[in-house]
Design an enzyme around this catalytic site. Structure first.
Site, mmCIF file in Angstrom:
data_model
loop_
_atom_site.group_PDB
_atom_site.id
_atom_site.type_symbol
_atom_site.label_atom_id
_atom_site.label_comp_id
_atom_site.label_asym_id
_atom_site.label_seq_id
_atom_site.Cartn_x
_atom_site.Cartn_y
_atom_site.Cartn_z
ATOM 1 N N ASP A 480 -38.441 -58.186 34.329
ATOM 2 C CA ASP A 480 -39.123 -58.260 35.632
ATOM 3 C C ASP A 480 -38.474 -57.308 36.633
ATOM 4 O OD1 ASP A 480 -40.904 -59.175 37.517
ATOM 5 O OD2 ASP A 480 -40.267 -61.273 37.415
ATOM 6 N N ASP A 550 -49.556 -61.437 38.798
ATOM 7 C CA ASP A 550 -49.112 -62.794 39.114
ATOM 8 C C ASP A 550 -50.293 -63.679 39.475
ATOM 9 O OD1 ASP A 550 -46.467 -62.574 38.600
ATOM 10 O OD2 ASP A 550 -45.831 -62.278 40.674
HETATM 11 C C1 DGJ Z 1 -42.514 -62.372 39.194
HETATM 12 C C2 DGJ Z 1 -43.245 -62.492 37.896
HETATM 13 O O1 DGJ Z 1 -44.402 -61.736 37.918
HETATM 14 C C3 DGJ Z 1 -43.524 -63.960 37.632
HETATM 15 O O2 DGJ Z 1 -44.291 -64.106 36.471
HETATM 16 C C4 DGJ Z 1 -42.217 -64.688 37.511
HETATM 17 O O3 DGJ Z 1 -41.514 -64.207 36.404
HETATM 18 C C5 DGJ Z 1 -41.413 -64.486 38.791
HETATM 19 N N1 DGJ Z 1 -41.276 -63.106 39.119
HETATM 20 C C6 DGJ Z 1 -40.050 -65.100 38.649
HETATM 21 O O4 DGJ Z 1 -39.259 -64.830 39.722
#
Ligand code: DGJ
Length: 731
Positions: A480, A550
């Site tokens: 991430d 997200d």
């Molecule tokens: C952003 C990601 O896109 C989410 O799926 C998740 O992993 C969060 N970060 C966690 O902080």
């Protein structure tokens, strides 16, 4: 034959199966662009290339008998520079030590090699010796000793041309590069549309199409990442072009950082179309004897509309960009605990999710953010990559062993490029983050960006991630990255090189990724940046899939996944079934609708599996077994987009096997309509003479009926979906 050299070595004709790209050397020195489009025979260049000038044009001097008078401002140039009378956007902008910006580039020669190379330190399209041919044309500004190599790899069967540029300083003084386009193409006619993929967090890669106007239209990112806000993809197309018809010319940059791309329509309606590194967010000092490699731009032309363009990209990226075991192997159905628990979990909870997952047919359980340091929320611990023993008393290995014993593989979330101010790492190395000495260190999501332009930081990162992967049975990493760059300075670079930091960061990141993925070839890596903030070919070279957004609302996802498919294959998109009401939008949708949308991607679940009713569990088991049946079709089939959410209330797409004997079809209606006209969807890409069985209904249809008359989509209510797995039963 991928590369033809004609007319006494003055014409270069690159051919793919359906495309021609032609350049010519004029007056022995100017490299001109002649043609890009449908495959043709080599034309008579004198008919095609007009070189004359108009009032106020600076004319190039005639040096020999036979030279034609030439205005650089009118000539269609293959790699234009500024300062010498071409007033359009230059592809290369350099500043010499004497402060001058004029950089006339004259043709020097060419060479052809079999296969395809790779720009140093950068991700790239790859191809075997018999899959590609490469033409390298050299140009130079002799007075200053600047040598420019234009590199064209022709992937004939894949129908794509990959361009990049290498610049070498053979002079005695440093040269500052302000802008280096990887590709620039001049068209004679500017009356075209431009299509790009803008967005925002939670709304990535929506489709925007506008008519080009005189002057510049520019897109790009200066955020230190390719970004949610604008994807490094751009197409220009005939105004009449649509999904199935018309000429489309496109470029996609194999790069994950700052970029610029755009168009300029000038006084005589000619069009310049370009993509590369530049603008305010790029600068590079090239010392004597040094070279600079620009990222690759993948160029795809289609005379059969956007649909065919997308299929060329999809096939190319599946076969010639993504690497490693999971290029070909089935990607596991996963469950991720993020939307199930957020930061609130412990070992017992995760093991209970693993037990449930195994019973449902899920193959991998991913432990997301919050497992390390003393992390209870997003305010601390990035950089402290050891287990949070309050939540995981038996450490990462203790948990991973239990998950694996439950019958699923174990996957882990990391955000390696970041550091929290409240972390042991930051306390030990406060100068390891991007910052400007003496200024406030600006935070975003309470975090700072590690300075990957530094070799020592990259080395630490490689060993840290390597250590984690060796410490437990980890089969998958979600990599991430949750903020964009600000105060992008480095403690290790001199003042005059501070503007190099964003590109040096990318080179550092790519070295880290190359090293880690090479050391751990069996691990499946999924890239993520607050969802799809770095959904680009650069990241896909190291990690075969990306978390698309997200935003997991299935209706919103129809737009995001449809837009993403313009350039990227479905095999690159992570798509999960999440809770209803959805956590981002608050919308309520059926489990069926959520499952049907997520099946067009790397399928998974991101909700509390323990909260399912028995009835829901049965439905989930059925969804998973259906997905496993169609997984290879969705991952490897040719995608045909049949109905766009950007045009109306319905969405439809399908995936067709290479032999056209099998396909998977999905239809979605967003809002209910009362007394609506009959909704028919006409399929594409199948064999007209074959009789196909729709497995779910038992009905049979001939291919031509499905394509010419279509299927009636009879649904009632909001957020409805129909899917079908069709198989050939006979001719
Ligand atoms: C952003 C990601 O896109 C989410 O799926 C998740 O992993 C969060 N970060 C966690 O902080």
């Amino acid at each position: 034959m991928g590369i033809l050299i004609e007319e006494n070595e003055t014409v270069f004709h690159l051919q793919t199966e359906r495309t021609s790209y032609i350049m010519a050397v004029k007056n022995g020195k100017h490299l001109a662009h002649v043609y890009w489009g449908k495959r043709i025979h080599t034309p008579d260049i004198s008919h095609v290339l007009l070189m004359g000038g108009t009032c106020f044009d600076v004319m190039e001097p005639i040096e020999r008998d036979g030279d034609e008078s030439c205005s650089l401002n009118n000539l269609r140039q293959e790699y234009p520079t500024g300062g010498d009378g071409d007033y359009r956007v230059p592809a290369l902008d350099v500043e010499y030590a004497d402060g001058s910006r004029s950089c006339p580039l004259y043709y020097c020669g060419y060479r052809i090699t079999e296969g395809k190379g790779k720009p140093e330190g950068l991700p790239a399209i790859y191809a075997g010796e018999n899959e590609a041919q490469t033409l390298e044309i050299s140009l130079s500004d002799e007075m200053k000793g600047l040598q420019v190599y234009l590199i064209y790899s022709v992937l004939e069967k894949a129908d794509a041309i990959v361009r990049s540029v290498r610049i070498e300083n053979h002079g005695k003084e440093p040269v500052r590069l302000h802008k280096v386009m990887s590709a620039s193409v001049d068209f004679e006619q500017g009356g075209m549309d431009m299509l790009c993929l803008p967005g925002a967090w939670g709304r990535e890669r929506h489709i925007e199409r506008v008519r080009l106007h005189h002057g510049e239209c520019r897109i790009g990112s200066s955020r230190g990442a390719s970004s949610h806000q604008m994807n490094p993809f751009l197409a220009v197309m005939e105004p009449c072009a649509d999904e199935c018809h018309g000429n489309v010319y496109s470029m996609n940059l194999v790069y994950s950082g700052n970029f610029m791309a755009g168009t300029e329509v000038e006084q005589l309606n000619q069009l310049r179309f370009y993509m590369g590194l530049g603008d305010d967010s790029f600068s590079w000092i090239l010392d004597p004897s040094e070279g600079f490699a620009a990222p690759e731009a993948v160029m795809v032309f289609s005379d059969r509309g956007l649909g065919e363009m997308s299929r060329i990209y999809h096939r190319l990226y599946r076969r010639h960009l993504v690497r490693g075991r999971y290029r070909d192997e089935a990607r596991p159905v996963l469950a991720n605990n993020w939307e199930a628990t957020y930061f609130d979990f412990d070992e017992e909870k995760i093991v209970s999710l693993a037990d449930e997952a195994a019973g449902l047919g899920i193959e991998l359980l991913v432990l997301d953010d919050g497992w390390f340091g003393k992390r209870e929320d997003d305010r601390s611990s990035l950089g402290d990559w050891y287990a949070n023993t309050k939540k995981l008393p038996n450490g990462l290995k203790g948990l991973a062993d239990k998950v694996v014993n439950a019958g699923v593989k174990f996957g882990l979330w990391l955000e390696p490029e970041m550091v929290s101010a409240d972390s042991d790492l930051y306390r030990a190395h406060p100068d390891w983050c991007l910052h400007v000495e003496g200024r406030r260190r600006s935070e975003c999501r309470n975090q700072l960006t590690l300075d990957l332009s530094r070799k020592d930081v990259c080395d630490w990162l490689i060993e840290t991630v390597h250590g984690i992967l060796g410490s437990a049975p980890i089969s998958y990493i979600k990599w991430d990255m949750n903020r964009h760059m600000s105060n992008a300075g480095s403690a290790q670079l001199p003042a005059e090189r501070q503007k190099e930091v964003p590109h040096r960061y990318m080179l550092g990141l790519y070295r880290v990724l190359e090293e880690i993925t090479t050391r751990h070839p069996d691990v499946l890596f999924e890239s993520c940046s607050g969802g799809g903030g770095r959904f680009d070919p650069g990241m896909l070279h190291y990690m075969p899939q990306t978390w698309t957004s997200d935003d997991t609302d299935p209706v919103e996802r129809l737009f995001i996944q449809y837009g993403t498919s313009i350039a990227y294959p479905v095999s690159a998109m992570g798509a999960h079934v999440s809770a209803s009401p959805n956590h981002q939008s608050g919308r309520e949708t059926s489990l069926k609708m959520r499952g049907d949308v997520a099946m067009s991607g790397n399928f998974g679940y991101e909700l509390d599996l323990n909260a399912f009713t028995e009835e829901e569990k049965k439905e989930v088991r059925e969804q998973i077994s259906k997905y496993k049946e169609i997984r290879s079709l969705v991952m490897n089939g040719d995608m045909y987009r049949l109905s766009s959410p950007f045009d109306g209330n319905t969405v439809a797409w399908m995936y067709v096997s290479r032999e056209q004997t099998e396909f998977f079809f999905a239809f979605f209606r967003i809002q209910a309509e009362v007394n609506a006209p009959v909704s028919r969807v006409r399929l594409q890409g199948i064999q007209p003479d074959i009789i196909y069985l729709w497995e779910e209904t038992g009905s049979c249809y001939r291919g031509d009926e499905l394509m010419e008359i279509g299927l009636v989509m009879d649904v009632a209510g909001d957020y409805q979906s129909i899917t079908g797995h069709f198989k050939k039963i006979r001719e």
